[in-house]
Design a protein around this motif. Structure first.
Motif, PDB file in Angstrom:
ATOM      1  N   HIS A 327      -7.273   3.803  15.654  1.00 18.84           N
ATOM      2  CA  HIS A 327      -7.734   2.606  14.942  1.00 18.84           C
ATOM      3  C   HIS A 327      -6.802   1.404  15.107  1.00 18.84           C
ATOM      4  O   HIS A 327      -6.918   0.419  14.372  1.00 18.84           O
ATOM      5  CB  HIS A 327      -7.909   2.936  13.457  1.00 18.84           C
ATOM      6  N   GLY A 328      -5.914   1.460  16.083  1.00 13.43           N
ATOM      7  CA  GLY A 328      -5.091   0.300  16.408  1.00 13.43           C
ATOM      8  C   GLY A 328      -3.974   0.034  15.424  1.00 13.43           C
ATOM      9  O   GLY A 328      -3.512  -1.109  15.297  1.00 13.43           O
ATOM     10  N   GLY A 329      -3.487   1.071  14.736  1.00 10.02           N
ATOM     11  CA  GLY A 329      -2.394   0.896  13.782  1.00 10.02           C
ATOM     12  C   GLY A 329      -1.034   1.034  14.430  1.00 10.02           C
ATOM     13  O   GLY A 329      -0.885   1.678  15.477  1.00 10.02           O
ATOM     14  N   THR A 330      -0.035   0.425  13.800  1.00  7.66           N
ATOM     15  CA  THR A 330       1.351   0.536  14.256  1.00  7.66           C
ATOM     16  C   THR A 330       2.170   1.203  13.168  1.00  7.66           C
ATOM     17  O   THR A 330       2.235   0.707  12.034  1.00  7.66           O
ATOM     18  CB  THR A 330       1.948  -0.847  14.565  1.00  7.66           C
ATOM     19  N   GLU A 331       2.767   2.341  13.490  1.00 10.77           N
ATOM     20  CA  GLU A 331       3.626   3.017  12.513  1.00 10.77           C
ATOM     21  C   GLU A 331       4.900   2.208  12.309  1.00 10.77           C
ATOM     22  O   GLU A 331       5.636   1.930  13.257  1.00 10.77           O
ATOM     23  CB  GLU A 331       3.964   4.422  13.007  1.00 10.77           C
ATOM     24  N   ILE A 332       5.158   1.824  11.056  1.00 10.38           N
ATOM     25  CA  ILE A 332       6.349   1.032  10.735  1.00 10.38           C
ATOM     26  C   ILE A 332       7.467   1.922  10.219  1.00 10.38           C
ATOM     27  O   ILE A 332       8.625   1.793  10.609  1.00 10.38           O
ATOM     28  CB  ILE A 332       6.023  -0.054   9.685  1.00 10.38           C
ATOM     29  N   GLY A 336       9.489  11.245   4.686  1.00 17.83           N
ATOM     30  CA  GLY A 336       8.944  12.535   4.268  1.00 17.83           C
ATOM     31  C   GLY A 336       7.509  12.683   4.744  1.00 17.83           C
ATOM     32  O   GLY A 336       7.229  12.704   5.937  1.00 17.83           O
ATOM     33  N   ASP A 337       6.573  12.765   3.795  1.00 18.72           N
ATOM     34  CA  ASP A 337       5.168  12.929   4.156  1.00 18.72           C
ATOM     35  C   ASP A 337       4.386  11.623   4.042  1.00 18.72           C
ATOM     36  O   ASP A 337       3.163  11.618   4.137  1.00 18.72           O
ATOM     37  CB  ASP A 337       4.519  13.988   3.259  1.00 18.72           C
ATOM     38  N   GLY A 338       5.045  10.516   3.801  1.00 22.12           N
ATOM     39  CA  GLY A 338       4.370   9.228   3.645  1.00 22.12           C
ATOM     40  C   GLY A 338       4.553   8.331   4.849  1.00 22.12           C
ATOM     41  O   GLY A 338       5.532   8.457   5.605  1.00 22.12           O
ATOM     42  N   PHE A 339       3.603   7.399   5.044  1.00 24.36           N
ATOM     43  CA  PHE A 339       3.641   6.467   6.171  1.00 24.36           C
ATOM     44  C   PHE A 339       3.417   5.041   5.674  1.00 24.36           C
ATOM     45  O   PHE A 339       2.658   4.814   4.716  1.00 24.36           O
ATOM     46  CB  PHE A 339       2.544   6.793   7.192  1.00 24.36           C
ATOM     47  N   LEU A 340       4.052   4.096   6.345  1.00 24.95           N
ATOM     48  CA  LEU A 340       3.727   2.674   6.246  1.00 24.95           C
ATOM     49  C   LEU A 340       3.289   2.231   7.626  1.00 24.95           C
ATOM     50  O   LEU A 340       4.013   2.444   8.605  1.00 24.95           O
ATOM     51  CB  LEU A 340       4.929   1.845   5.782  1.00 24.95           C
ATOM     52  N   THR A 391       1.470  -3.217  -1.358  1.00 25.19           N
ATOM     53  CA  THR A 391       0.707  -2.111  -0.769  1.00 25.19           C
ATOM     54  C   THR A 391       1.172  -0.776  -1.325  1.00 25.19           C
ATOM     55  O   THR A 391       0.355   0.110  -1.638  1.00 25.19           O
ATOM     56  CB  THR A 391       0.847  -2.118   0.764  1.00 25.19           C
ATOM     57  N   ALA A 392       2.474  -0.612  -1.449  1.00 20.10           N
ATOM     58  CA  ALA A 392       3.002   0.633  -2.013  1.00 20.10           C
ATOM     59  C   ALA A 392       2.557   0.819  -3.456  1.00 20.10           C
ATOM     60  O   ALA A 392       2.236   1.943  -3.885  1.00 20.10           O
ATOM     61  CB  ALA A 392       4.524   0.638  -1.930  1.00 20.10           C
ATOM     62  N   ARG A 393       2.495  -0.271  -4.214  1.00 21.85           N
ATOM     63  CA  ARG A 393       2.052  -0.190  -5.615  1.00 21.85           C
ATOM     64  C   ARG A 393       0.571   0.180  -5.694  1.00 21.85           C
ATOM     65  O   ARG A 393       0.156   0.930  -6.576  1.00 21.85           O
ATOM     66  CB  ARG A 393       2.315  -1.509  -6.323  1.00 21.85           C
ATOM     67  N   VAL A 394      -0.238  -0.367  -4.788  1.00 24.33           N
ATOM     68  CA  VAL A 394      -1.668  -0.022  -4.764  1.00 24.33           C
ATOM     69  C   VAL A 394      -1.827   1.468  -4.471  1.00 24.33           C
ATOM     70  O   VAL A 394      -2.602   2.172  -5.134  1.00 24.33           O
ATOM     71  CB  VAL A 394      -2.417  -0.880  -3.725  1.00 24.33           C
TER      72      VAL A 394
END
Length: 444
Positions: A327-332, A336-340, A391-394
């Motif tokens: 889907h054209g995303g870039t891993e920032i 652990g088990d979370g992604f931005l 975004t993290a709060r959402v």
């Protein structure tokens, strides 16, 4: 940006303060000399750096006791009282902990606050900060004598309110700019009468933060302009040498260049707050952001054991990363088990989140996710800014298997995005106002 002026008591003295900005990070500015909260916004050379910081933090600024809109007092103000005033402002602003900005005399109170209230203070950025202007055998570096004489003449012989401070400490451009001079003159007149300005100078010359230095155990960045006609560089270095985490940053330019938007003061504060210099020449982009968080990971790891958990985690990361590619995303970032991750389009982020949700659910794993869109700064291969925190709060508000999307992201999404349904309005911790959220529906 003109925040509302409020008042709070420190002991029996009312202090005028204002709060601007958003974000989890918190800053308290104890500015140099006599100040006036409402006149400062007419001098962007003064207020610009605070407005810059407000993009990444909540910023409290106040008039010290005795000047501006705060109560007048008699006698010199000792640094412990100044420290208590900082804490009173923090309490009124709802700040649990803060990084302090201390300008010259305002910095004395910052040092004392870090010593007396160590659980409240995270660090100090000092603009021409020294321990004291008292000259004795231990500390032979006072205010440069010629400068003392000039300041005394300005405050006691009719020069206060004429903007002569600019002639001393600002560069040629500022001191000869009619707009700046006029605004500065008004700022001086509203901040103090000549008698009050003379009192403030006397109080500053008598202040001594040395008794508190051994108990200051936070990072202290000391900014000093080379060849400053006001502050002896040896006094700045003396202070750094007597702090366990003090360091001097020597700069070219003039005194007022430090405090302007884009100057060293906001840059060093952003570094201390965020670990990056968000506004210091960073490239800014409008992006859509996705934060993912695997639900029940701690319980799962405890139930299945370390080896099985490692395989589950590796499989989960593979699912997320494959979805980002599709889907054209870039891993920032991965923690652990979370992604931005970031996306060029909000619709891409929404389709990717739905893909991750559905594939993880098929594997018996629930993931909470949040999507928002906003402007970020691209720094050192990563991104920073309020949009990341939002975004993290959402995402944190989502329940297991749910994808929450901010109204901003829905508005920016193209017409073929995944169906959404209203999820109400919520507050996001550390961010102002109420946010309208949407729940991502089934994939189309």
């Amino acid at each position: 940006m003109r925040p509302e002026t409020r008042f709070t008591l420190s002991g029996d003295v009312y202090l005028a303060y204002a709060v601007l900005g958003a974000g989890e990070a918190q800053v308290v500015a104890a500015l140099a000399g006599p100040t006036h909260l409402e006149a400062m916004w007419d001098v962007p050379e003064l207020s610009g750096s605070l407005e810059q910081l407000a993009a990444v933090a909540r910023v409290a600024v106040f008039d010290k006791r005795g000047v501006g809109l705060s109560d007048r007092v008699s006698g010199d103000v000792d640094v412990a009282t100044g420290a208590a005033d900082i804490i009173a402002v923090m309490d009124a602003a709802g700040f649990d902990q803060a990084v302090l900005l201390g300008g010259v005399d305002g910095g004395f109170a910052c040092l004392a606050a870090a010593a007396l209230y160590p659980e409240r203070i995270l660090g100090i950025v000092g603009n021409e900060l020294v321990a004291t202007f008292v000259v004795d055998e231990d500390h032979p570096f006072g205010l440069i004598p010629e400068t003392v004489q000039t300041l005394q003449q300005i405050s006691s012989e009719g020069g206060w309110g004429e903007g002569r401070i600019l002639e001393l400490f600002a560069g040629r451009r500022m001191s000869q700019d009619a707009r700046v001079v006029s605004a500065w003159q008004r700022w001086e007149r509203m901040a103090a009468t000549p008698a009050t300005a003379a009192w403030a100078l006397h109080s500053m010359l008598a202040a001594d933060a040395r008794p508190f230095l051994a108990d200051v155990h936070v990072p202290v960045v000391l900014l000093h302009v080379k060849d400053n006609p006001f502050i002896d560089a040896r006094a700045v270095q003396w202070l750094a040498d007597h702090l366990d985490q003090g360091r001097v940053v020597e700069l070219d330019g003039d005194f007022f260049e430090l405090i302007q938007a884009g100057g060293a003061v906001p840059a060093e504060l952003e570094e201390m707050l965020l670990g990056t210099r968000v506004s210091d020449g960073a490239r800014r982009e409008l992006v859509a952001l996705l934060v993912t968080d695997m639900c029940g990971s701690t319980e799962t790891a405890a139930r299945v054991g370390e080896n099985a958990w490692r395989r589950i985690l590796e499989d989960h990361r593979r699912v997320v990363r494959n979805a980002l590619v599709r889907h054209g995303g870039t891993e920032i970032d991965t923690a652990g088990d979370g992604f931005l991750a970031s996306f060029r389009l909000a619709s891409q982020a929404m389709r990717c989140a739905a893909d991750i949700r559905d594939r993880c659910r098929a594997d018996g794993v629930d993931v909470r996710q949040g999507i928002h869109a906003g402007e970020v700064s691209v720094v050192d291969g990563g991104i920073a800014g309020q949009a990341v925190h939002a975004t993290a709060r959402v995402a944190a508000l989502a329940v297991a298997g749910e994808v929450l999307v901010s109204d901003t992201a829905v508005t920016l999404a193209a017409g073929d995005h995944v169906h959404v349904e209203p999820a109400g309005t919520r507050t996001l911790r550390g961010l102002p106002g109420r946010w309208r959220l949407h729940r991502l529906g089934a994939s189309s």
